[in-house]
Write an enzyme that holds these catalytic residues in place. Structure first.
Site, PDB file in Angstrom:
ATOM      1  N   GLY A   8       0.855  -1.181   0.000  1.00  0.00           N
ATOM      2  CA  GLY A   8       0.000   0.000   0.000  1.00  0.00           C
ATOM      3  C   GLY A   8       0.892   1.231   0.000  1.00  0.00           C
ATOM      4  O   GLY A   8       1.545   1.529   0.988  1.00  0.00           O
ATOM      5  N   GLY A  11       1.904   7.554  -0.590  1.00  0.00           N
ATOM      6  CA  GLY A  11       2.442   8.856  -0.949  1.00  0.00           C
ATOM      7  C   GLY A  11       3.086   9.539   0.241  1.00  0.00           C
ATOM      8  O   GLY A  11       3.459  10.707   0.172  1.00  0.00           O
ATOM      9  N   GLY A  12       3.233   8.808   1.338  1.00  0.00           N
ATOM     10  CA  GLY A  12       3.922   9.358   2.505  1.00  0.00           C
ATOM     11  C   GLY A  12       5.294   8.726   2.637  1.00  0.00           C
ATOM     12  O   GLY A  12       5.643   7.835   1.869  1.00  0.00           O
ATOM     13  N   VAL A  13       6.066   9.204   3.629  1.00  0.00           N
ATOM     14  CA  VAL A  13       7.409   8.662   3.803  1.00  0.00           C
ATOM     15  C   VAL A  13       7.405   7.203   4.193  1.00  0.00           C
ATOM     16  O   VAL A  13       8.245   6.437   3.722  1.00  0.00           O
ATOM     17  CB  VAL A  13       8.190   9.299   4.991  1.00  0.00           C
ATOM     18  CG1 VAL A  13       9.581   9.652   4.572  1.00  0.00           C
ATOM     19  CG2 VAL A  13       7.434  10.384   5.659  1.00  0.00           C
ATOM     20  N   ASP A  14       6.515   6.839   5.099  1.00  0.00           N
ATOM     21  CA  ASP A  14       6.569   5.507   5.668  1.00  0.00           C
ATOM     22  C   ASP A  14       6.412   4.410   4.620  1.00  0.00           C
ATOM     23  O   ASP A  14       7.216   3.486   4.555  1.00  0.00           O
ATOM     24  CB  ASP A  14       5.496   5.361   6.754  1.00  0.00           C
ATOM     25  CG  ASP A  14       5.717   6.344   7.896  1.00  0.00           C
ATOM     26  OD1 ASP A  14       6.884   6.727   8.115  1.00  0.00           O
ATOM     27  OD2 ASP A  14       4.740   6.730   8.557  1.00  0.00           O
ATOM     28  N   SER A  15       5.408   4.522   3.776  1.00  0.00           N
ATOM     29  CA  SER A  15       5.218   3.476   2.776  1.00  0.00           C
ATOM     30  C   SER A  15       6.290   3.567   1.690  1.00  0.00           C
ATOM     31  O   SER A  15       6.663   2.553   1.095  1.00  0.00           O
ATOM     32  CB  SER A  15       3.811   3.541   2.168  1.00  0.00           C
ATOM     33  OG  SER A  15       3.568   4.776   1.550  1.00  0.00           O
ATOM     34  N   MET A  34      -4.343   3.407  -2.853  1.00  0.00           N
ATOM     35  CA  MET A  34      -5.788   3.263  -2.626  1.00  0.00           C
ATOM     36  C   MET A  34      -6.452   4.624  -2.667  1.00  0.00           C
ATOM     37  O   MET A  34      -6.044   5.552  -1.969  1.00  0.00           O
ATOM     38  CB  MET A  34      -6.044   2.669  -1.234  1.00  0.00           C
ATOM     39  CG  MET A  34      -5.915   1.179  -1.184  1.00  0.00           C
ATOM     40  SD  MET A  34      -6.175   0.583   0.502  1.00  0.00           S
ATOM     41  CE  MET A  34      -4.503   0.623   1.113  1.00  0.00           C
ATOM     42  N   CYS A  99     -11.164   1.127   9.297  1.00  0.00           N
ATOM     43  CA  CYS A  99     -10.561   1.191   7.971  1.00  0.00           C
ATOM     44  C   CYS A  99      -9.544   0.066   7.790  1.00  0.00           C
ATOM     45  O   CYS A  99      -9.493  -0.582   6.745  1.00  0.00           O
ATOM     46  CB  CYS A  99      -9.893   2.544   7.772  1.00  0.00           C
ATOM     47  SG  CYS A  99      -9.009   2.689   6.222  1.00  0.00           S
ATOM     48  N   GLY A 123       2.905   0.559   5.429  1.00  0.00           N
ATOM     49  CA  GLY A 123       3.896   1.349   6.149  1.00  0.00           C
ATOM     50  C   GLY A 123       3.495   1.672   7.571  1.00  0.00           C
ATOM     51  O   GLY A 123       3.696   2.789   8.042  1.00  0.00           O
ATOM     52  N   CYS A 195      -8.031   8.761   8.105  1.00  0.00           N
ATOM     53  CA  CYS A 195      -7.353   8.118   7.002  1.00  0.00           C
ATOM     54  C   CYS A 195      -8.202   8.201   5.729  1.00  0.00           C
ATOM     55  O   CYS A 195      -9.378   7.838   5.739  1.00  0.00           O
ATOM     56  CB  CYS A 195      -7.136   6.657   7.374  1.00  0.00           C
ATOM     57  SG  CYS A 195      -5.858   5.866   6.439  1.00  0.00           S
TER      58      CYS A 195
END
Length: 370
Positions: A8, A11-15, A34, A99, A123, A195
């Site tokens: 998944g 668009g963030g740093v973690d993923s 998603m 979610c 992430g 989220c």
RNA sequence: UGGGCAUUAGCCAAGCGGUAAGGCACAGGACUUUGACUCCUGCAUUCACUGGUUCAAAUCCAGUAUGCCCAG
């Protein structure tokens, strides 16, 4: 033949960093964005578009395939309807717990399996470990970012397929990796808010879907002190937005209860007011992550809100309802609708949804008349 | 229409001649994948009004207004 993982990619740093790590570990990684909510925020900004673009860029840089999947319908039906229903009933739901249960570790998982994926990855700051043939969910290594609370309602099927590549890292380390790989998301601010829906003016957002009915505001002692703008706008333990100043002993006021039938909001003065504290709660919809109920009564620890400090509790069960008691550590603002998440040291055992509480001072039982 | 007391920011409130404490509320920010909590910052050039005394007044004096109390 390397194992296929569908990640998944938000668009963030973690993923983004999760993608890096999975690749390093030799998986065949596919990034999947998603899209579950189709609406710009009140500033007309559609964060989802920007996030999708960032996710795509990260995928490009790492040379992994990237796709988008749309679960708007599933999100609306299984998460958002629940969310609204809870508010309507005077409760405070936790949409992100739902979610994960319904979308990320259900709809997304099914989708990934159809694509012949061996695993799914997210992430999240959480860890999975196999112990005696069971998959255990562990807290993230970074205590400050631990997200196991949100994952407390997923089962063995999902966990057996789940990989949390960054779960053993600290946030700072994740950012360092992102910088080293020059990912465009390296300096991106952590996302907050519901989220997929994002940061909103919460009351205005709710007002788009539910009718707020103004009514009386009373102290738990029974004195009318003002008006409230609609019970859906308040959660137990809340301080901001009550608007009472200069009356009583000069201390701040907190929401202590809601009477749905009479449309009354109950408030109490002072953060130590007994009407704000409970010593026991009853819960429904228990999910044991092991899918096997442990022997009760069970001594463990629990959190009744995300990022709340763990407190020692005893779990028992009567007539299908779970009772979680914490007589030694009264907790303020325990709110129906939130998840009561159980832990044994680092292992997250699962959670139930808070139904009602038993106050420290039983003379305030009327607060349960919500 | 005699007497007494009061009047400080949205609310409560300190101050008693030396240049406006504090709390609550509110606003902004930090924290945060719920919603809270929490934390930080901001928030009366001005003390009901008008004059006067003084080097200096929210603080003293006089008058006016408003409110409360006690007598009528």
């Amino acid at each position: 033949m390397s194992k296929r993982v569908i990640l998944g990619l938000s668009g963030g740093v973690d993923s983004s960093v999760a993608a890096v790590l999975l690749k390093e570990q030799g998986y065949e990684v596919i990034g999947l964005f998603m899209k579950n909510w189709d609406e710009a925020d009140e500033n007309g900004v559609c964060t989802a578009e920007e996030d999708a673009r960032d996710a795509g860029r990260v995928a490009d840089r790492l040379g992994i395939p990237f796709y988008t999947v749309n679960f708007e319908k599933e999100y609306w039906d299984r998460v958002f309807q629940y969310f609204l229903g809870e508010y309507k009933n005077g409760r405070t739901p936790n949409p992100d717990v739902m979610c994960n249960q319904e979308i990320k570790f259900n709809a997304f998982l099914e989708y990934a399996l159809k694509l012949d994926s061996d695993y799914i990855a997210m992430g999240h700051y959480a860890q999975v470990e196999e112990r005696n043939g069971k998959y255990c969910l562990l807290r993230g290594a970074d205590a400050a970012k631990d997200q196991s609370y949100f994952l407390s309602r997923i089962g063995q099927k999902a966990l057996s397929r789940a990989i949390f590549p960054i779960g053993h890292l600290k946030k700072q380390e994740v950012r360092e990796i992102a910088r080293r790989y020059e990912l465009e998301t390296a300096g991106k601010k952590d996302s907050t808010g519901v989220c997929f829906i994002g940061e909103r003016n919460f009351n205005r957002f709710l007002d788009q879907f539910l009718r707020a009915e103004p009514g009386e505001m009373k102290t738990v002692e029974g004195v009318t002190v003002g008006r409230h703008t609609g019970l859906i706008h308040y959660t137990l333990g809340q301080r901001k937005g009550i608007g009472l100043g200069g009356i009583g002993n000069g201390r701040p006021w907190f929401v202590a209860g809601k009477d749905l039938a009479r449309n009354v909001l109950y408030v109490a003065q002072g953060e130590d007011h007994p009407a704000l504290y409970s010593k026991e709660l009853t819960g429904t919809d228990m999910v044991w992550i092991s899918e096997e109920e442990p022997e009760l009564p069970l001594q463990c620890t629990a959190k009744f809100r995300y990022r709340q400090q763990d407190i020692p509790v005893i779990v028992t069960k009567e007539a299908g309802k779970y009772r979680i008691s914490y007589p030694t550590v009264p907790v303020r603002g325990v709110t129906p609708g939130q998840a009561a998440v159980l832990y044994q040291a680092e292992v997250c055992l699962g959670s139930c949804l808070i139904e009602a509480t038993v106050g420290v001072d039983e003379s305030y039982v009327f607060l349960q008349g919500r």
